[in-house]
Enzyme design. Structure first.
Site, PDB file in Angstrom:
ATOM      1  CG  ASP A 138      -2.066  -0.988   1.091  1.00 59.48           C
ATOM      2  OD1 ASP A 138      -2.111  -1.708   0.083  1.00 59.48           O
ATOM      3  OD2 ASP A 138      -2.899  -1.059   2.016  1.00 59.48           O
ATOM      4  CG  MET A 180      -5.168  -5.141  -2.352  1.00 58.77           C
ATOM      5  SD  MET A 180      -4.086  -6.260  -1.477  1.00 58.77           S
ATOM      6  CE  MET A 180      -5.139  -7.713  -1.352  1.00 58.77           C
ATOM      7  NE  ARG A 276     -18.814  -8.603 -19.083  1.00 55.83           N
ATOM      8  CZ  ARG A 276     -20.022  -8.320 -19.557  1.00 55.83           C
ATOM      9  NH1 ARG A 276     -20.721  -7.323 -19.005  1.00 55.83           N
ATOM     10  NH2 ARG A 276     -20.527  -8.989 -20.562  1.00 55.83           N
TER      11      ARG A 276
HETATM   12  O1  F6P Z   1      -2.143  -3.822   3.918  1.00 54.16           O
HETATM   13  C1  F6P Z   1      -1.973  -4.400   2.690  1.00 54.16           C
HETATM   14  C2  F6P Z   1      -3.236  -5.012   2.191  1.00 54.16           C
HETATM   15  O2  F6P Z   1      -2.856  -5.504   0.951  1.00 54.16           O
HETATM   16  C3  F6P Z   1      -4.449  -4.087   2.091  1.00 54.16           C
HETATM   17  O3  F6P Z   1      -4.467  -3.303   0.937  1.00 54.16           O
HETATM   18  C4  F6P Z   1      -5.588  -5.063   2.140  1.00 54.16           C
HETATM   19  O4  F6P Z   1      -6.761  -4.450   2.613  1.00 54.16           O
HETATM   20  C5  F6P Z   1      -5.091  -6.084   3.083  1.00 54.16           C
HETATM   21  O5  F6P Z   1      -3.693  -6.102   2.967  1.00 54.16           O
HETATM   22  C6  F6P Z   1      -5.668  -7.463   2.840  1.00 54.16           C
HETATM   23  O6  F6P Z   1      -5.047  -8.380   3.690  1.00 54.16           O
HETATM   24  P1  F6P Z   1      -5.503  -9.897   3.913  1.00 54.16           P
HETATM   25  O7  F6P Z   1      -6.395 -10.310   2.805  1.00 54.16           O
HETATM   26  O8  F6P Z   1      -4.207 -10.658   3.944  1.00 54.16           O
HETATM   27  O9  F6P Z   1      -6.180  -9.910   5.240  1.00 54.16           O
END
Ligand code: F6P
Length: 358
Positions: A138, A180, A276
């Site tokens: 992120d 993400m 889509r």
């Molecule tokens: O913090 C990184 C991240 O990729 C976020 O963007 C996302 O919300 C989260 O991790 C998802 O994490 P997991 O699916 O491993 O719980």
């Protein structure tokens, strides 16, 4: 000297490259490196670890994931919301310290995002010698201009956009790509610009459906009958909230996901365009690190060992934009680095006529 290394939080490309760099730089100083298995939990009895001698490092530079495993839930889960962390029970910190002593580890290298580094800060306050390495796709950690894993995630999202471009154009469709980015739109804005998106929705800028449809209709008038929309998972309509994809778990942040489908359905309804949606999800966290991430990971690992040698504990290695330095862990935790609204990322997108949904 024996040092430990632990990987925590969600995984990302480059974790193994950091492990390799730390262990190599430590070996060069005649130190031994122990990898803690399964995140901080591996420090607790019965301790789980593996020795990271030279042989154990074969192939790690390019290997995705983490050979040590990681965890973003359980007793050591500290992140509960935007810049919010909980205090770990004193007993857990005592047990972690005891676990390190039993393993003969003098210093711990914690590789993680804001949650894992907030724990590292608490360990530091508890008298555990520790240094941090900033990880997250992120790219939202304060006090470093770049975290490792981010560039690899952007490469993945850009590749997806390149592929979606041709199929959207062939079918005269709108395609929404959900990427993400919980609180910060770094992946969306970088990949959106790199992949030629027409609309980019980021958590920092609340969007309106009227504005998105306006952008699509303006393209229609120009003879462009397809549109690519990139939406960060944390993007929200003005006055609206996150779209979540799972129930709230104790001591954990809500699981995000689904904004892409919501936006796609609204576009179809309001603009009458066939739309889509593609959710890129954990593809962004898998696979080999990019060249850029390999270099960053290697510099970060070497710097972490340098900090240990100088007994500079309670600090995190950080990228300054030109070099690798270090900052107090405290500076890196408790606040997030979002995309500045007055930055060149935003003005560049606007200058090209990319809609940011506002
Ligand atoms: O913090 C990184 C991240 O990729 C976020 O963007 C996302 O919300 C989260 O991790 C998802 O994490 P997991 O699916 O491993 O719980």
């Amino acid at each position: 000297m024996k040092i430990g290394i632990v990987t925590g939080g969600g995984d990302c490309p480059g974790l193994n490259a950091v492990i390799r760099a730390v262990a190599k730089a430590a070996t060069k100083r005649g130190w031994e490196t122990i990898g803690i298995i399964g995140g901080y939990q591996g420090l607790l009895a019965p301790q789980q670890f593996r020795v990271l001698d030279y042989k154990a490092l074969d192939g790690l530079l390019v290997r995705g994931g983490t050979i040590l495993g990681t965890a973003n839930r359980g007793q050591f889960s500290a992140k509960t919301g935007h810049g919010e962390t909980r205090r770990l029970p004193r007993q857990l910190l005592d047990d972690s310290k005891h676990g390190m002593e039993q393993l003969g580890i003098e210093v711990l290298v914690s590789v993680g995002g804001d949650g894992s580094l907030a724990i590292a800060q608490q360990m530091h306050e508890h008298g555990i010698p520790i240094v941090g390495v900033p990880k997250t796709i992120d790219n939202d950690l304060a006090a470093t201009t770049m975290t490792f894993g981010f560039d690899s995630a952007v490469a993945c999202a850009t590749d997806a956009l390149d592929r979606l471009h041709t199929t959207a154009e062939s079918h005269n469709r709108v395609i929404v790509l959900e990427v993400m980015g919980r609180y910060a739109g770094w992946i969306a804005i970088y990949a959106g610009v790199a992949g030629g998106a027409d609309v980019i929705l980021i958590p920092e800028i609340p969007f309106s459906y009227g504005s998105i449809c306006g952008a699509i209709q303006a393209r229609e008038k120009l003879g462009k009958h397809f549109t690519l929309v990139v939406a960060a998972e944390g993007a929200k309509p003005a006055g609206g909230d996150f779209v979540t994809s799972g129930g709230q778990q104790q001591n954990r942040e809500a699981r995000l996901g689904g904004i892409g489908a919501v936006v796609a359905a609204e576009i179809e309804k309001r603009c009458g365009k066939e739309t889509r949606v593609v959710v890129l999800g954990h593809l962004q966290r898998g696979g080999s690190p990019t060249n850029m991430d390999r270099v960053l990971c290697t510099m970060f690992g070497a710097k972490a060992v340098e900090l240990i040698a100088a007994k500079q504990f309670g600090r995190m290695v950080a990228h300054t934009g030109t070099t690798v330095d270090s900052v107090p862990l405290l500076e890196a935790t408790g606040q997030l680095r979002t995309v500045p609204l007055d930055s060149a990322y935003i003005s560049t997108a606007r200058a090209l006529g990319i809609s940011l949904g506002d």
